[in-house]
Design an enzyme around this catalytic site. Structure first.
Site, PDB file in Angstrom:
ATOM      1  CB  CYS A   2      -0.908   0.004   1.226  1.00 39.21           C
ATOM      2  SG  CYS A   2      -1.995  -1.437   1.353  1.00 39.21           S
ATOM      3  CB  ALA A  52      -7.598  -5.266  -1.497  1.00 41.84           C
ATOM      4  CG  ASN A  75       3.340  -0.219   2.773  1.00 44.20           C
ATOM      5  OD1 ASN A  75       2.806  -1.125   2.148  1.00 44.20           O
ATOM      6  ND2 ASN A  75       4.595   0.141   2.574  1.00 44.20           N
ATOM      7  CD  GLU A  77      -0.157  -8.109   3.736  1.00 43.63           C
ATOM      8  OE1 GLU A  77      -0.987  -8.521   4.570  1.00 43.63           O
ATOM      9  OE2 GLU A  77      -0.480  -7.603   2.638  1.00 43.63           O
ATOM     10  CB  ILE A 267      12.074 -11.690 -16.188  1.00 44.84           C
ATOM     11  CG1 ILE A 267      12.057 -10.852 -17.476  1.00 44.84           C
ATOM     12  CG2 ILE A 267      12.966 -11.037 -15.123  1.00 44.84           C
ATOM     13  CD1 ILE A 267      11.376  -9.508 -17.336  1.00 44.84           C
TER      14      ILE A 267
END
Length: 598
Positions: A2, A52, A75, A77, A267
């Protein structure tokens, strides 16, 4: 990830000021494209741009306590939020968000609750009762946070400095493991592990304990209500993350709603080392693997946008951020919002090639401590901002607080690279997952030829490749060639007058600096970027380990080419294998199921 923005003590609380806060918060919307929120109280503002991940339906921010006297914008977890809720039975929760516990923990425990949080986070909390506020950042600095000061006496906090640079007279990178309290009037450290003082530990190495701690760190990061995957370069670290996550999804009865097959992403330039190794791991783990390709020109075309997002002019960071930035855009296009990544292992276990030159266990341990302390300026910054640029969240199990404390308490003699004992870099980690009965990773021997010579792709014992090298060696060469076309000899010779602080010493560094200065022209911005000599990602102190290094300070892993080649020979010897010359290169010896590559 976030995006948060908070401002306290504004003289102006008019509608125009509110509009300005919204405008500045909008600069962070790439971090949180799902919803926006703003709380205003007297001369205080807390804004939020939401990505979210947990409780997408009702977890919008800012978040509040029961009577809305405590407001928080977060911001991050909080992986242990369910256990913390059990301690807060007298409190009423409004959402299923993992971050809501912060408001209630503050009510219950005051400012000292931060160490109870297990996760990655940056948050700002306002207590409207006494108009006090606090801000805090996680132990290592996985999530970014900046702090600034306005000429009107206001105090600012933001996830990225692009939201502060125009309105703050001065701003800094908020130090990891710290809390700022308006009541106490300053910063103080809340995270104080034994390793932080760089004392030499003496705990014996226990491979089973280390393995279980890492598995726990990976599994707790599978907390999500949205599709996720693993960034898989084919190196040891990302491969172990993928192996643990894949095994858990297959074996757990509580497999996530997205199914038991793990998605993996890689990548590189076509034919790059990482693509080959990642495909081998993915095939072995039976993941749903996604390969992405980019060209040198596509990477060069993205440089300006990359530097704007990652907010640094550090050469190594930009080299590695660009492929990760491009990959994150592809990942987001698939509908994935969260990925696990392997950052942090090299710092904890001494995995960079220059650690082959560590003179003793004391210096090795102290260097790992220095590297972890600066992660927020390098790999954490890259991993977070490269992915957040496209609204993707990166989680890093190796930087789990409990795992770091355990791994950094191991007697560093076990981390020393000892060819005579068959120990290559990160041997303690490799050995912990070297399970003969139920292998985590393939031990198939594969030899392929790259421009720097032979490289062993024996995944569990694959030698270290920096990400910017592993995506394709011509990537760095292409960057240098492009910079040489943009920067003249005269420009570089006058660099100390143009850029007296952290003066660039190469044309590539000069080129990145010019781009950075266009976006962030103020002195405080350039001061947030570290400087000093480095060899293959070392700190300035470690450059002293080899007198020859001071003559070649290119931060690429190939700058330690002598180490690279010697380490390859050590890796071969460590597994008792010999290399046969010829059109097809083979590994023979104790390694089973030998494979060949033309």
């Amino acid at each position: 990830m976030c995006g948060i923005l908070a401002v306290f003590g504004c003289v102006d609380n008019s509608q125009s000021k509110r509009s300005r806060i919204i405008e500045l918060s909008r600069r962070l919307r790439h971090r949180g494209p799902d919803w926006s929120g703003l709380h205003c109280h007297d001369n205080c503002y807390l804004a939020h741009q939401r990505l979210a991940i947990v409780d997408p339906a009702s977890g919008d921010q800012p978040l509040y306590n029961e009577d809305k006297t405590v407001v928080v914008t977060v911001n991050g977890e909080i992986y242990n939020h369910r256990k913390l809720r059990e301690k807060l039975t007298s409190h009423q929760f409004r959402t299923g968000s993992d971050c809501e516990v912060i408001a209630h923990l503050y009510e219950e425990y005051g400012e000292e609750f931060v160490d109870m949080l297990d996760g990655m986070f940056s948050f700002v909390l306002l207590d409207t009762g006494d108009k006090s506020f606090i801000a805090a950042r996680d132990a290592i600095g996985i999530t970014p946070l900046y702090m600034g000061w306005g000429l009107d006496g206001s105090v600012w906090f933001a996830s990225e400095m692009k939201a502060l640079s125009d309105d703050c007279e001065r701003f800094i990178s908020f130090p990891p493991g710290h809390i700022y309290s308006s009541k106490q009037g300053g910063l103080r450290r809340w995270y104080n592990p034994p390793w932080f003082l760089e004392h030499i530990p003496s705990t014996p190495y226990d491979p089973l304990v280390l393995r279980e701690a890492f598995e726990k760190a990976v599994i707790k990061r599978l907390m999500t209500d949205v599709p996720f995957g693993v960034l898989l370069s084919g190196g040891l670290d990302s491969s172990l993350v993928a192996a643990v996550a894949s095994r858990y999804l297959v074996e757990s009865e509580a497999a996530c709603q997205w199914g038991s097959q793990l998605h993996t992403f890689c990548i590189g330039l076509k034919g790059s080392p990482d693509l080959k190794a990642a495909r081998e791991v993915a095939d072995y783990l039976r993941t749903r693997h996604h390969e992405f390709y980019f060209t040198v020109q596509e990477g060069i075309d993205a440089l300006e946008e990359v530097i704007y997002h990652i907010e640094t002019y550090d050469v190594t960071t930009i080299r590695a951020s660009t492929p990760m930035f491009l990959m994150s855009r592809k990942i987001k296009s698939l509908g994935v919002k969260m990925v696990l990544s392997g950052e942090g292992s090299d710092e904890i276990f001494g995995g960079y090639l220059y650690f082959h030159k560590a003179p003793n266990k004391e210096e090795l341990h102290q260097e790992t401590c220095r590297k972890i302390k600066s992660l927020h300026l390098y790999d954490c910054l890259r991993a977070n901002k490269s992915t957040s640029a496209w609204g993707v969240e990166a989680r890093v199990p190796f930087l789990d607080k409990e795992f770091i404390n355990l791994a950094m308490n191991i007697d560093p003699q076990w981390k020393m690279i000892r060819p005579d004992l068959g120990r290559i870099e990160k041997w303690v980690l490799r050995n912990a997952f070297d399970d003969e009965q139920k292998p985590y990773l393939p031990k198939v021997g594969v030899i392929v030829t790259f421009c720097t010579g032979l490289s062993i792709l024996h995944i569990l014992y694959r030698q270290k490749e920096q990400f910017s090298d592993g995506v394709g060696y011509s990537w760095i060469d292409g960057l240098k060639d492009h910079a040489n076309q943009q920067v003249t000899d005269s420009m570089l010779s006058h660099a100390s007058f143009v850029y007296p602080e952290n003066t660039p010493t190469t044309k590539e560094a000069y080129y990145y600096r010019t781009i950075f200065e266009r976006f962030f022209p103020k002195n405080p911005a350039r001061s947030t970027v570290p400087g000093g000599p480095s060899i293959a990602c070392s700190t300035a102190k470690a450059v002293e380990w080899d007198a020859a290094w001071s003559k070649n300070l290119d931060p690429s892993g190939r700058a330690a080419l002598g180490v690279h080649e010697a380490a390859y020979e050590e890796a071969v010897q460590a597994k008792n294998v010999t290399v046969m010359n010829g059109p097809q290169q083979k590994i023979q010896g104790t390694v089973e199921n030998t494979a060949t590559v033309a």
